[in-house]
Write a protein that holds these residues in place. Sequence first.
Motif, mmCIF file in Angstrom:
data_model
loop_
_atom_site.group_PDB
_atom_site.id
_atom_site.type_symbol
_atom_site.label_atom_id
_atom_site.label_comp_id
_atom_site.label_asym_id
_atom_site.label_seq_id
_atom_site.Cartn_x
_atom_site.Cartn_y
_atom_site.Cartn_z
ATOM 1 N N MET A 1 0.845 -1.173 0.000
ATOM 2 C CA MET A 1 0.000 0.000 0.000
ATOM 3 C C MET A 1 0.892 1.239 0.000
ATOM 4 S SD MET A 1 -3.082 -0.732 2.616
ATOM 5 C CE MET A 1 -4.027 -2.203 2.519
ATOM 6 N N ILE A 2 1.119 1.788 -1.155
ATOM 7 C CA ILE A 2 1.976 2.958 -1.270
ATOM 8 C C ILE A 2 1.191 4.225 -0.935
ATOM 9 C CG2 ILE A 2 3.354 4.300 -2.883
ATOM 10 C CD1 ILE A 2 3.913 1.643 -4.332
ATOM 11 N N PHE A 3 -0.076 4.274 -1.328
ATOM 12 C CA PHE A 3 -0.904 5.446 -1.067
ATOM 13 C C PHE A 3 -1.144 5.578 0.438
ATOM 14 C CE2 PHE A 3 -4.979 7.732 -1.005
ATOM 15 C CZ PHE A 3 -4.609 8.826 -1.757
ATOM 16 N N PRO A 4 -0.837 6.721 1.050
ATOM 17 C CA PRO A 4 -0.938 6.854 2.515
ATOM 18 C C PRO A 4 -2.375 7.005 2.995
ATOM 19 C CG PRO A 4 -0.178 8.905 1.559
ATOM 20 C CD PRO A 4 -0.287 7.924 0.427
ATOM 21 N N LEU A 5 -3.139 5.937 2.886
ATOM 22 C CA LEU A 5 -4.542 5.951 3.293
ATOM 23 C C LEU A 5 -4.713 6.302 4.758
ATOM 24 C CD1 LEU A 5 -6.187 2.940 1.506
ATOM 25 C CD2 LEU A 5 -7.274 5.105 1.930
ATOM 26 N N GLU A 7 -2.866 8.052 6.880
ATOM 27 C CA GLU A 7 -2.637 9.455 7.230
ATOM 28 C C GLU A 7 -3.803 10.336 6.791
ATOM 29 O OE1 GLU A 7 -0.238 7.533 6.103
ATOM 30 O OE2 GLU A 7 1.627 7.999 7.129
ATOM 31 N N TYR A 8 -4.260 10.144 5.570
ATOM 32 C CA TYR A 8 -5.367 10.962 5.067
ATOM 33 C C TYR A 8 -6.649 10.691 5.843
ATOM 34 C CZ TYR A 8 -2.322 12.077 1.158
ATOM 35 O OH TYR A 8 -1.283 12.502 0.388
ATOM 36 N N PHE A 9 -6.866 9.449 6.204
ATOM 37 C CA PHE A 9 -8.055 9.085 6.955
ATOM 38 C C PHE A 9 -8.055 9.768 8.322
ATOM 39 C CE2 PHE A 9 -10.831 6.048 9.198
ATOM 40 C CZ PHE A 9 -11.897 6.049 8.320
ATOM 41 N N ILE A 10 -6.927 9.705 9.021
ATOM 42 C CA ILE A 10 -6.826 10.345 10.337
ATOM 43 C C ILE A 10 -6.944 11.856 10.211
ATOM 44 C CG2 ILE A 10 -5.203 10.823 12.218
ATOM 45 C CD1 ILE A 10 -4.330 7.907 11.970
ATOM 46 N N LEU A 61 3.853 8.554 16.436
ATOM 47 C CA LEU A 61 3.164 9.344 17.461
ATOM 48 C C LEU A 61 1.676 9.032 17.519
ATOM 49 C CD1 LEU A 61 4.925 12.827 17.189
ATOM 50 C CD2 LEU A 61 5.198 11.067 18.933
ATOM 51 N N VAL A 62 1.050 8.791 16.371
ATOM 52 C CA VAL A 62 -0.365 8.402 16.364
ATOM 53 C C VAL A 62 -0.534 7.063 17.070
ATOM 54 C CG1 VAL A 62 -2.228 7.603 14.844
ATOM 55 C CG2 VAL A 62 -1.079 9.752 14.369
ATOM 56 N N MET A 63 0.369 6.126 16.809
ATOM 57 C CA MET A 63 0.262 4.817 17.455
ATOM 58 C C MET A 63 0.499 4.913 18.958
ATOM 59 S SD MET A 63 1.727 2.019 14.781
ATOM 60 C CE MET A 63 3.396 2.584 14.856
ATOM 61 N N ILE A 64 1.432 5.743 19.376
ATOM 62 C CA ILE A 64 1.678 5.916 20.810
ATOM 63 C C ILE A 64 0.457 6.534 21.486
ATOM 64 C CG2 ILE A 64 3.041 7.221 22.492
ATOM 65 C CD1 ILE A 64 5.474 6.734 20.650
ATOM 66 N N PHE A 65 -0.149 7.547 20.852
ATOM 67 C CA PHE A 65 -1.352 8.167 21.424
ATOM 68 C C PHE A 65 -2.488 7.158 21.505
ATOM 69 C CE2 PHE A 65 -5.410 10.342 20.972
ATOM 70 C CZ PHE A 65 -5.350 11.214 22.050
ATOM 71 N N PHE A 66 -2.717 6.411 20.407
ATOM 72 C CA PHE A 66 -3.795 5.422 20.397
ATOM 73 C C PHE A 66 -3.540 4.343 21.446
ATOM 74 C CE2 PHE A 66 -5.932 1.578 19.148
ATOM 75 C CZ PHE A 66 -7.188 2.025 18.803
ATOM 76 N N ALA A 67 -2.297 3.882 21.565
ATOM 77 C CA ALA A 67 -1.974 2.855 22.557
ATOM 78 C C ALA A 67 -2.225 3.369 23.970
ATOM 79 C CB ALA A 67 -0.527 2.401 22.401
ATOM 80 N N PHE A 161 1.334 -2.609 7.267
ATOM 81 C CA PHE A 161 0.661 -2.892 8.530
ATOM 82 C C PHE A 161 0.087 -1.631 9.163
ATOM 83 C CE2 PHE A 161 3.183 -6.767 8.186
ATOM 84 C CZ PHE A 161 2.176 -7.686 8.378
ATOM 85 N N TRP A 162 0.699 -0.487 8.903
ATOM 86 C CA TRP A 162 0.145 0.772 9.382
ATOM 87 C C TRP A 162 -1.228 1.020 8.745
ATOM 88 C CZ3 TRP A 162 -0.542 4.879 12.261
ATOM 89 C CH2 TRP A 162 -1.098 6.014 11.703
ATOM 90 N N ASN A 163 -1.285 0.960 7.417
ATOM 91 C CA ASN A 163 -2.550 1.206 6.721
ATOM 92 C C ASN A 163 -3.581 0.127 7.033
ATOM 93 O OD1 ASN A 163 -1.916 3.647 5.323
ATOM 94 N ND2 ASN A 163 -0.605 2.458 3.981
ATOM 95 N N LEU A 164 -3.140 -1.132 7.115
ATOM 96 C CA LEU A 164 -4.054 -2.218 7.449
ATOM 97 C C LEU A 164 -4.666 -2.010 8.826
ATOM 98 C CD1 LEU A 164 -5.178 -5.063 6.679
ATOM 99 C CD2 LEU A 164 -3.247 -5.988 7.960
#
Length: 193
Positions: A1-5, A7-10, A61-67, A161-164
């Motif tokens: 998944m090259i397209f940063p889905l 990031e845009y979604f968040i 940073l998004v993953m740390i905040f979500f965690a 795995f980030w986008n998934l």
Amino acid sequence: MIFPLGEYFIFVLGVYTLWLERARFSRRFWGGLWIAWFTGFLLEGLFPWKGAYHWHFSRVLVMIFFAGVALKNTNGRKFLPALVTAFALVAQNLFAVNEPGIVKGDQWFFGAIVVFVALITSRDFWGMGLALIGGILLDLGISVFLFQGIVRHYDLPDPFFWNLSVIFLSTVACARTLRKKRNDVLIEMSEKE
């Protein structure tokens, strides 16, 4: 998944929630995700990567905040599911480094395994999110330790795995919200009868 889905979604949901949402938790959660993403985006501009590891600070940073939010809202097991999920991710990384391209669709295969492990080791949505995101965060440290000097380029965290994880967790959250709204409507309709 090259397209940063992811990031845009968040970004879009964070801006939407900050302007239109009235629920306090939702505003704080999506606003915090958006602020974490934007801070990481600025850090990536200030500290460009050099060497084999390309750190995506906005994702980390998004993953740390979500965690952190998931850790606060999870009941029951907190660290064991993340550890088991991290082992599944490490197995995928070792397989990809040692035998790249030997199996067609190996990322999707291991992606399904990682999501399945996160599902069966947790009890609720926040536990599943903590297992998935915590596993990816643990995998970051393990990957740097394991692949030191082996790889020439490595994205941290892995973009697939980030986008998934973003798409999967967002889909589950939307399905839960829709099911709750449907149940509220059915209860309201039964009370009118």
